[in-house]
Design a protein around this motif. Structure first.
Motif, PDB file in Angstrom:
ATOM      1  N   UNK A  25       2.835  13.171   0.464  1.00 38.72           N
ATOM      2  CA  UNK A  25       1.572  12.934  -0.259  1.00 38.72           C
ATOM      3  C   UNK A  25       1.178  11.464  -0.295  1.00 38.72           C
ATOM      4  N   UNK A  26       2.151  10.579  -0.306  1.00 44.14           N
ATOM      5  CA  UNK A  26       1.838   9.153  -0.433  1.00 44.14           C
ATOM      6  C   UNK A  26       1.169   8.623   0.839  1.00 44.14           C
ATOM      7  N   UNK A  27       1.315   9.361   1.946  1.00 45.02           N
ATOM      8  CA  UNK A  27       0.742   8.945   3.231  1.00 45.02           C
ATOM      9  C   UNK A  27      -0.570   9.685   3.518  1.00 45.02           C
ATOM     10  N   UNK A  28      -0.631  10.968   3.152  1.00 47.05           N
ATOM     11  CA  UNK A  28      -1.853  11.749   3.420  1.00 47.05           C
ATOM     12  C   UNK A  28      -2.885  11.551   2.319  1.00 47.05           C
ATOM     13  N   UNK A  29      -2.415  11.065   1.152  1.00 46.46           N
ATOM     14  CA  UNK A  29      -3.238  10.911  -0.065  1.00 46.46           C
ATOM     15  C   UNK A  29      -3.658  12.261  -0.631  1.00 46.46           C
ATOM     16  N   UNK A  30      -2.993  13.323  -0.222  1.00 46.76           N
ATOM     17  CA  UNK A  30      -3.216  14.654  -0.784  1.00 46.76           C
ATOM     18  C   UNK A  30      -2.092  14.926  -1.768  1.00 46.76           C
ATOM     19  N   UNK A  31      -2.414  15.029  -3.065  1.00 42.92           N
ATOM     20  CA  UNK A  31      -1.394  15.189  -4.090  1.00 42.92           C
ATOM     21  C   UNK A  31      -0.567  16.456  -3.848  1.00 42.92           C
ATOM     22  N   UNK A  32       0.739  16.315  -3.989  1.00 44.52           N
ATOM     23  CA  UNK A  32       1.666  17.442  -3.769  1.00 44.52           C
ATOM     24  C   UNK A  32       1.461  18.094  -2.397  1.00 44.52           C
ATOM     25  N   UNK A  33       1.212  17.279  -1.402  1.00 46.33           N
ATOM     26  CA  UNK A  33       0.938  17.802  -0.053  1.00 46.33           C
ATOM     27  C   UNK A  33       2.077  18.715   0.414  1.00 46.33           C
ATOM     28  N   UNK A  34       1.709  19.869   0.927  1.00 42.18           N
ATOM     29  CA  UNK A  34       2.718  20.827   1.415  1.00 42.18           C
ATOM     30  C   UNK A  34       3.198  20.442   2.819  1.00 42.18           C
ATOM     31  N   UNK A  35       2.370  19.679   3.517  1.00 42.62           N
ATOM     32  CA  UNK A  35       2.612  19.478   4.944  1.00 42.62           C
ATOM     33  C   UNK A  35       2.937  18.020   5.257  1.00 42.62           C
ATOM     34  N   UNK A  36       3.510  17.814   6.436  1.00 45.72           N
ATOM     35  CA  UNK A  36       3.720  16.441   6.910  1.00 45.72           C
ATOM     36  C   UNK A  36       2.447  15.957   7.592  1.00 45.72           C
ATOM     37  N   UNK A  37       2.396  14.681   7.889  1.00 44.96           N
ATOM     38  CA  UNK A  37       1.247  14.095   8.566  1.00 44.96           C
ATOM     39  C   UNK A  37       1.765  13.003   9.492  1.00 44.96           C
ATOM     40  N   UNK A  38       0.911  12.539  10.392  1.00 39.86           N
ATOM     41  CA  UNK A  38       1.386  11.566  11.386  1.00 39.86           C
ATOM     42  C   UNK A  38       1.821  10.257  10.747  1.00 39.86           C
ATOM     43  N   UNK A  39       1.187   9.858   9.653  1.00 35.31           N
ATOM     44  CA  UNK A  39       1.541   8.556   9.046  1.00 35.31           C
ATOM     45  C   UNK A  39       2.986   8.559   8.569  1.00 35.31           C
ATOM     46  N   UNK A  40       3.406   9.623   7.877  1.00 33.12           N
ATOM     47  CA  UNK A  40       4.800   9.648   7.389  1.00 33.12           C
ATOM     48  C   UNK A  40       5.761   9.882   8.562  1.00 33.12           C
ATOM     49  N   UNK A  41       5.352  10.710   9.517  1.00 35.40           N
ATOM     50  CA  UNK A  41       6.240  10.963  10.665  1.00 35.40           C
ATOM     51  C   UNK A  41       6.433   9.669  11.463  1.00 35.40           C
ATOM     52  N   UNK A  42       5.350   8.927  11.668  1.00 38.62           N
ATOM     53  CA  UNK A  42       5.474   7.657  12.404  1.00 38.62           C
ATOM     54  C   UNK A  42       6.397   6.690  11.676  1.00 38.62           C
ATOM     55  N   UNK A  43       6.293   6.642  10.335  1.00 35.40           N
ATOM     56  CA  UNK A  43       7.182   5.736   9.601  1.00 35.40           C
ATOM     57  C   UNK A  43       8.637   6.217   9.694  1.00 35.40           C
TER      58      UNK A  43
END
Ligand SMILES: [Fe+2]
Length: 488
Positions: free
Chosen positions: A34-52
């Motif tokens: 969530x801290x990377x997608x800015x979607x609270x309680x995000x269920x999914x991963x996103x490229x920003x967190x995966x890249x980090x």
């Protein structure tokens, strides 16, 4: 050996990287999606967190925190056919988008248990895990010695204390699987008038069992009841049912309890646990819910201890902790944001992504609430130097410090600090040690030296409806939105 652990397709996706050398693990990085997608309680991963995460690679192995096929059998049993039969609900389908291949799967409650035990300072312990639901399990009690964890007892779906609490969260107009902490806060304002009705209609206390499946909620149960009274009632029932589980755990003989699973975030219940005095030592990892299982699944698979130092494990904002400029802002404007160093792994802001305020005076709660725009009844948490805590708070029995805001404590100087005191005169206190966070410790030390006040109000730095600030750009967005400086 460098291992990536993943939790996703649940209510708070997260990733963790641990390196094992000489039989011991070091956490290199751990963060919430969530801290990377800015979607609270995000269920999914996103490229920003995966890249980090990939900046800490390559990985020798990828471990996932639960067993998806086993979960599907429960979903079929529960009548969730479209989810159970959908290939796109499998984590590997989601992770294919990021070219991540899962090598190993660990059972959900084994991940919770290992997250707790392998980060604890204990060699022998009894481990209790309590959550809403894993695959089938909702409660587990295990014994642990050296690296061996042996499951002793299990409670399975639909008998779930977490689902019961979430059903009441929903009944009280809050978002289930997210806003349970608000329900816990409401409980202090109500009377447990419906406790016996809850037992009559839903709960068999010992051994814990539900009289009906509450996965789909309570409907309009006691439609005219005040939500505060409902909250107080379910909190009381939860504490009593947990007390029974804590007693059962204590019969395995260890003086050390490891307590994990999302229900371990209930800091009012944790106070009751400590005051019961069943154990000499209690360890609750600061991220005991499913997000922490991204770390737990690694530990469960490797069966090795992980060197737990502190929860500052996420995205890094470089630079010195800005002690002097923070104090200047606090003195001039009573309130300031800080985004410095590595982000907290877990739901609480503990000084690196915090909105801080001078806790003295009658108006400060309204001032901070005008920014946070949250329910008026909710107080804020105090941060205090560990050496001062006993002068202002009565920590629960046997608890010497609470660096991760895991217990409520009675405040003995409440009238001086109304913004940090709950209706029942307790606070969710954070004790600060130099070893946890030298920057935040220096700030509190200097604040006390200059003002005589040893406490700072500490609440998470986030724009309403969004996750906690992660990077510099988020900090700038916060300043632009609210006009409060974010330093770091
Ligand atoms: Fe869980």
């Amino acid at each position: 050996m460098r291992i990536l652990g993943i939790n996703c397709m649940n209510h708070d996706a997260a990733m963790a990287v641990v390196e094992f050398t000489d039989g011991k693990g070091e956490i290199l990085w751990a963060a919430h999606s969530e801290r990377y997608s800015k979607v609270k309680n995000d269920h999914y991963l996103n490229w920003a967190i995966v890249n980090e995460a990939n900046t800490y690679g390559p990985f020798d192995k990828v471990v996932y925190y639960e067993k998806p096929w086993l979960k599907k059998t429960r979903q079929l049993y529960a009548g969730q056919y479209s989810t159970a039969l959908s290939y796109t609900e499998l984590p590997q389908w989601h992770l294919d988008h990021f070219n991540i291949k899962i090598d190993e799967y660990v059972k959900h409650h084994d991940s919770h248990a290992a997250a707790g035990y392998f980060t604890s300072p204990f060699t022998d312990a009894t481990i209790l895990t309590v959550d809403a639901i894993g695959e089938w399990d909702t409660v587990s009690i295990s014994t642990a010695d050296k690296i061996w964890i042996e499951r002793q007892e299990t409670i399975q779906y639909p008998h779930s204390l977490g689902i019961l609490y979430s059903a009441f969260t929903h009944r009280c107009g809050l978002k289930p699987a997210e806003e349970e902490y608000i329900l816990m806060g409401m409980a202090a304002y109500g009377e447990p008038k419906y406790k016996h009705d809850i037992y009559d209609d839903f709960v068999h206390q010992s051994p814990f069992k539900l009289k009906q499946n509450l996965h789909k909620g309570l409907g309009d149960w006691w439609p005219n009841a005040h939500v505060y009274d409902l909250a107080a009632s379910i909190q009381a029932v939860t504490e009593e049912c947990l007390a029974d589980l804590w007693r059962r755990a204590s019969r395995y003989g260890s003086r050390n309890l490891v307590y994990a699973g999302g229900v371990a975030l209930n800091c009012a219940a944790n106070r009751v646990l400590a005051n019961m005095g069943l154990f000499d030592n209690i360890w609750i990892i600061p991220n005991p819910g499913d997000a922490g299982s991204s770390l737990g699944c690694i530990a469960a698979h490797e069966k090795k201890f992980i060197d737990w130092q502190h929860p500052f494990l996420g995205h890094n904002i470089d630079g010195e902790y800005p002690v002097d400029s923070l104090i200047k802002e606090l003195k001039e404007n009573k309130m300031v944001g800080v985004a410095s160093g590595r982000a907290e792994f877990g739901p609480r802001a503990l000084g690196n992504r915090s909105l801080l305020a001078d806790p003295r005076g009658q108006d400060i709660k309204d001032l901070v609430n005008s920014i946070k725009k949250r329910q008026k009844f909710r107080p804020f948490a105090p941060a205090i130097l560990e050496e001062d805590v006993n002068d202002y708070f009565e920590l629960p029995k046997g608890v010497k410090n609470t660096p991760y805001m895991q217990y409520t404590a009675a405040c003995t100087a409440g009238k001086d600090f109304p913004a940090i005191i709950h209706h029942d005169n307790t606070s969710r206190v954070q004790t600060v040690r130099k070893t946890d966070n030298p920057g935040f410790h220096a700030l509190l030390t200097e604040w006390k030296r200059q003002t005589g006040c040893p406490i700072l109000l500490n609440t998470s730095l986030n724009i309403k409806g969004q996750p906690i600030v992660n990077d510099r750009a988020d900090g700038k967005a916060f300043t632009n939105k609210y006009g409060v400086k974010v330093l770091g």
